[in-house]
Design a protein around this motif. Sequence first.
Motif, PDB file in Angstrom:
ATOM      1  N   PHE A 237       0.833  -1.207   0.000  1.00  0.00           N
ATOM      2  CA  PHE A 237       0.000   0.000   0.000  1.00  0.00           C
ATOM      3  C   PHE A 237       0.866   1.254   0.000  1.00  0.00           C
ATOM      4  CE2 PHE A 237      -2.283   3.150   2.763  1.00  0.00           C
ATOM      5  CZ  PHE A 237      -3.222   3.553   1.821  1.00  0.00           C
ATOM      6  N   ALA A 238       1.918   1.250   0.811  1.00  0.00           N
ATOM      7  CA  ALA A 238       2.819   2.405   0.860  1.00  0.00           C
ATOM      8  C   ALA A 238       3.532   2.598  -0.473  1.00  0.00           C
ATOM      9  CB  ALA A 238       3.837   2.237   1.989  1.00  0.00           C
ATOM     10  N   ALA A 239       4.032   1.493  -1.042  1.00  0.00           N
ATOM     11  CA  ALA A 239       4.800   1.581  -2.277  1.00  0.00           C
ATOM     12  C   ALA A 239       3.946   2.020  -3.461  1.00  0.00           C
ATOM     13  CB  ALA A 239       5.464   0.246  -2.571  1.00  0.00           C
ATOM     14  N   HIS A 240       2.712   1.568  -3.496  1.00  0.00           N
ATOM     15  CA  HIS A 240       1.888   1.829  -4.672  1.00  0.00           C
ATOM     16  C   HIS A 240       0.805   2.877  -4.462  1.00  0.00           C
ATOM     17  CE1 HIS A 240       3.884  -1.478  -6.645  1.00  0.00           C
ATOM     18  NE2 HIS A 240       3.618  -2.247  -5.601  1.00  0.00           N
ATOM     19  N   GLY A 241       0.285   2.971  -3.246  1.00  0.00           N
ATOM     20  CA  GLY A 241      -0.826   3.883  -3.011  1.00  0.00           C
ATOM     21  C   GLY A 241      -0.455   5.181  -2.334  1.00  0.00           C
ATOM     22  N   LEU A 242       0.628   5.160  -1.571  1.00  0.00           N
ATOM     23  CA  LEU A 242       0.980   6.359  -0.802  1.00  0.00           C
ATOM     24  C   LEU A 242       2.133   7.151  -1.397  1.00  0.00           C
ATOM     25  CD1 LEU A 242       0.718   5.043   2.881  1.00  0.00           C
ATOM     26  CD2 LEU A 242      -0.962   6.361   1.579  1.00  0.00           C
TER      27      LEU A 242
END
Length: 126
Positions: A22-27
Amino acid sequence: MSAVFIAIAAINGFLAVGLGAFAAHGLRARLPEDLLAIFQTGVQYQMYHALALFGVGLLCLHYQESALLKASGWAFLVGIIIFSGSLYILSLSGVRWLGAITPIGGVAFLTGWLLLSAAVLGGKTA
């Protein structure tokens, strides 16, 4: 008790991988670099201590009912919740005072490692 710690470890490993993705792709595009790094630190420590919980679960199979061993597992879980949880909330909300709570989780991690050491060095095998 070993199954409980192994299940908690698996859930935390799952969450760490999911939150890392989530951090790598969404945030990445939504958070400033410093807040993204804080989030990623939470993910790293969650995964490290998910693995520690897995080890506690395995050790519970080989050591008689050790209160120290169980306490180490619970300390790791408390550390994940307070340390990683406060970093996640801080990075997503930008509320910096949450950083004051994070060291409490770090102390729980340190306590978990000391308890694990004491349990293994002083414990009796089953």
